[in-house]
Motif scaffolding. Sequence first.
Motif, PDB file in Angstrom:
ATOM      1  N   PHE A  96       6.614  38.043  23.347  1.00 27.94           N
ATOM      2  CA  PHE A  96       7.293  38.418  22.104  1.00 27.94           C
ATOM      3  C   PHE A  96       8.410  37.435  21.753  1.00 27.94           C
ATOM      4  O   PHE A  96       8.863  37.388  20.623  1.00 27.94           O
ATOM      5  CB  PHE A  96       7.852  39.840  22.209  1.00 27.94           C
ATOM      6  CG  PHE A  96       8.466  40.340  20.929  1.00 27.94           C
ATOM      7  CD1 PHE A  96       7.697  40.519  19.793  1.00 27.94           C
ATOM      8  CD2 PHE A  96       9.814  40.638  20.859  1.00 27.94           C
ATOM      9  CE1 PHE A  96       8.259  40.976  18.611  1.00 27.94           C
ATOM     10  CE2 PHE A  96      10.387  41.106  19.687  1.00 27.94           C
ATOM     11  CZ  PHE A  96       9.604  41.272  18.561  1.00 27.94           C
ATOM     12  N   PHE A  97       8.857  36.631  22.709  1.00 25.21           N
ATOM     13  CA  PHE A  97      10.002  35.747  22.503  1.00 25.21           C
ATOM     14  C   PHE A  97       9.754  34.695  21.423  1.00 25.21           C
ATOM     15  O   PHE A  97      10.700  34.168  20.844  1.00 25.21           O
ATOM     16  CB  PHE A  97      10.394  35.035  23.791  1.00 25.21           C
ATOM     17  CG  PHE A  97      10.868  35.935  24.897  1.00 25.21           C
ATOM     18  CD1 PHE A  97      10.920  37.317  24.781  1.00 25.21           C
ATOM     19  CD2 PHE A  97      11.259  35.392  26.100  1.00 25.21           C
ATOM     20  CE1 PHE A  97      11.345  38.137  25.818  1.00 25.21           C
ATOM     21  CE2 PHE A  97      11.693  36.186  27.151  1.00 25.21           C
ATOM     22  CZ  PHE A  97      11.733  37.559  27.005  1.00 25.21           C
ATOM     23  N   SER A  98       8.497  34.355  21.167  1.00 21.03           N
ATOM     24  CA  SER A  98       8.181  33.370  20.132  1.00 21.03           C
ATOM     25  C   SER A  98       6.771  33.622  19.604  1.00 21.03           C
ATOM     26  O   SER A  98       5.974  34.313  20.230  1.00 21.03           O
ATOM     27  CB  SER A  98       8.300  31.944  20.678  1.00 21.03           C
ATOM     28  OG  SER A  98       7.306  31.716  21.650  1.00 21.03           O
ATOM     29  N   VAL A  99       6.505  33.034  18.445  1.00 24.50           N
ATOM     30  CA  VAL A  99       5.196  33.166  17.810  1.00 24.50           C
ATOM     31  C   VAL A  99       4.929  31.899  16.999  1.00 24.50           C
ATOM     32  O   VAL A  99       5.854  31.302  16.446  1.00 24.50           O
ATOM     33  CB  VAL A  99       5.138  34.426  16.904  1.00 24.50           C
ATOM     34  CG1 VAL A  99       6.164  34.367  15.785  1.00 24.50           C
ATOM     35  CG2 VAL A  99       3.743  34.636  16.333  1.00 24.50           C
ATOM     36  N   THR A 100       3.677  31.499  16.936  1.00 23.66           N
ATOM     37  CA  THR A 100       3.276  30.397  16.072  1.00 23.66           C
ATOM     38  C   THR A 100       2.755  31.002  14.773  1.00 23.66           C
ATOM     39  O   THR A 100       1.863  31.856  14.794  1.00 23.66           O
ATOM     40  CB  THR A 100       2.187  29.534  16.740  1.00 23.66           C
ATOM     41  OG1 THR A 100       2.699  29.051  17.984  1.00 23.66           O
ATOM     42  CG2 THR A 100       1.799  28.366  15.854  1.00 23.66           C
ATOM     43  N   ILE A 101       3.341  30.581  13.664  1.00 24.96           N
ATOM     44  CA  ILE A 101       2.952  31.157  12.369  1.00 24.96           C
ATOM     45  C   ILE A 101       1.965  30.244  11.646  1.00 24.96           C
ATOM     46  O   ILE A 101       1.616  29.174  12.142  1.00 24.96           O
ATOM     47  CB  ILE A 101       4.194  31.458  11.492  1.00 24.96           C
ATOM     48  CG1 ILE A 101       5.021  30.201  11.242  1.00 24.96           C
ATOM     49  CG2 ILE A 101       5.032  32.544  12.145  1.00 24.96           C
ATOM     50  CD1 ILE A 101       6.160  30.396  10.256  1.00 24.96           C
ATOM     51  N   GLU A 102       1.541  30.671  10.464  1.00 25.08           N
ATOM     52  CA  GLU A 102       0.454  30.031   9.721  1.00 25.08           C
ATOM     53  C   GLU A 102       0.662  28.531   9.507  1.00 25.08           C
ATOM     54  O   GLU A 102      -0.305  27.768   9.529  1.00 25.08           O
ATOM     55  CB  GLU A 102       0.285  30.713   8.349  1.00 25.08           C
ATOM     56  CG  GLU A 102      -0.193  32.139   8.415  1.00 25.08           C
ATOM     57  CD  GLU A 102       0.923  33.147   8.712  1.00 25.08           C
ATOM     58  OE1 GLU A 102       0.592  34.310   8.915  1.00 25.08           O
ATOM     59  OE2 GLU A 102       2.116  32.781   8.762  1.00 25.08           O
ATOM     60  N   ASN A 103       1.875  28.087   9.278  1.00 30.12           N
ATOM     61  CA  ASN A 103       2.097  26.664   9.002  1.00 30.12           C
ATOM     62  C   ASN A 103       2.190  25.824  10.277  1.00 30.12           C
ATOM     63  O   ASN A 103       2.476  24.635  10.224  1.00 30.12           O
ATOM     64  CB  ASN A 103       3.331  26.464   8.129  1.00 30.12           C
ATOM     65  CG  ASN A 103       4.623  26.814   8.834  1.00 30.12           C
ATOM     66  OD1 ASN A 103       4.647  27.139  10.027  1.00 30.12           O
ATOM     67  ND2 ASN A 103       5.724  26.766   8.098  1.00 30.12           N
ATOM     68  N   GLY A 104       1.969  26.448  11.443  1.00 30.61           N
ATOM     69  CA  GLY A 104       2.013  25.739  12.717  1.00 30.61           C
ATOM     70  C   GLY A 104       3.379  25.709  13.382  1.00 30.61           C
ATOM     71  O   GLY A 104       3.511  25.172  14.481  1.00 30.61           O
ATOM     72  N   SER A 105       4.398  26.280  12.741  1.00 29.27           N
ATOM     73  CA  SER A 105       5.746  26.293  13.322  1.00 29.27           C
ATOM     74  C   SER A 105       5.819  27.295  14.468  1.00 29.27           C
ATOM     75  O   SER A 105       5.291  28.407  14.371  1.00 29.27           O
ATOM     76  CB  SER A 105       6.788  26.689  12.273  1.00 29.27           C
ATOM     77  OG  SER A 105       6.863  25.737  11.255  1.00 29.27           O
ATOM     78  N   ASP A 106       6.481  26.879  15.544  1.00 29.29           N
ATOM     79  CA  ASP A 106       6.802  27.803  16.634  1.00 29.29           C
ATOM     80  C   ASP A 106       8.126  28.465  16.284  1.00 29.29           C
ATOM     81  O   ASP A 106       9.138  27.777  16.088  1.00 29.29           O
ATOM     82  CB  ASP A 106       6.925  27.050  17.960  1.00 29.29           C
ATOM     83  CG  ASP A 106       5.582  26.544  18.443  1.00 29.29           C
ATOM     84  OD1 ASP A 106       4.574  27.243  18.228  1.00 29.29           O
ATOM     85  OD2 ASP A 106       5.549  25.437  19.019  1.00 29.29           O
ATOM     86  N   VAL A 107       8.108  29.784  16.202  1.00 29.11           N
ATOM     87  CA  VAL A 107       9.266  30.555  15.765  1.00 29.11           C
ATOM     88  C   VAL A 107       9.831  31.336  16.940  1.00 29.11           C
ATOM     89  O   VAL A 107       9.109  32.099  17.590  1.00 29.11           O
ATOM     90  CB  VAL A 107       8.877  31.524  14.621  1.00 29.11           C
ATOM     91  CG1 VAL A 107      10.053  32.385  14.213  1.00 29.11           C
ATOM     92  CG2 VAL A 107       8.321  30.747  13.437  1.00 29.11           C
ATOM     93  N   ALA A 108      11.114  31.140  17.215  1.00 26.31           N
ATOM     94  CA  ALA A 108      11.799  31.888  18.272  1.00 26.31           C
ATOM     95  C   ALA A 108      12.404  33.158  17.685  1.00 26.31           C
ATOM     96  O   ALA A 108      12.975  33.142  16.591  1.00 26.31           O
ATOM     97  CB  ALA A 108      12.898  31.033  18.894  1.00 26.31           C
ATOM     98  N   VAL A 109      12.275  34.265  18.421  1.00 27.84           N
ATOM     99  CA  VAL A 109      12.883  35.536  18.030  1.00 27.84           C
ATOM    100  C   VAL A 109      14.206  35.644  18.788  1.00 27.84           C
ATOM    101  O   VAL A 109      14.225  35.663  20.020  1.00 27.84           O
ATOM    102  CB  VAL A 109      11.954  36.724  18.364  1.00 27.84           C
ATOM    103  CG1 VAL A 109      12.623  38.041  17.997  1.00 27.84           C
ATOM    104  CG2 VAL A 109      10.612  36.567  17.655  1.00 27.84           C
TER     105      VAL A 109
END
Length: 190
Positions: free
Chosen positions: A134-147
Amino acid sequence: MPELIDHFESRLGRMIGAWSPPAGAAEGAPQLACFREGLLPGAQAFATVGLSRTPLWHPTSDRHFHLELLACENASRTKGYGYFPDILEYVAGQLTASGEAILRGDVVPLPAPLPGGTMTSLYAGLPVYFDDDFFSVTIENGSDVAVVWLIPITAEETAFIRDEGWEAFEDALVRQDPDLLDPDRPQLDL
């Protein structure tokens, strides 16, 4: 941002409300969303949705970060959403205006203490009440997103982090195991 919403709903529960940025908000200001009935019984969570579209920089790094902010509390309210939507809006506004990221161990002073008066800042931590995925996710544009989980802390806890470091603060959290979903929790014994 279906990947991000799916990521949040998989742990935080069903999204029951969302708010657009207020009029006059900085460019890149995200929406806010409220989630309930997730993996933490009796909790509600608030998260930014779209902050990750704005690359943010941290003074200790030479790279940019894509972040979404999270705040969680026990859902004991019978009506209304409480103060976390305003807090996330404030912090997200600070980040988009400055272009600076907050990372694990950073402390964000609040403009005024939370109701009750003991919590004066927010600690940026990992959302450890959930699994590591859950700490991060890769979204549609390829960005790695940190929570980034924003945890209310007292002035004394803020001073401890400044003097002893965030690792010592997290060690104290592990030893004392306070209820981080309770914004009125007692201060850690430091």
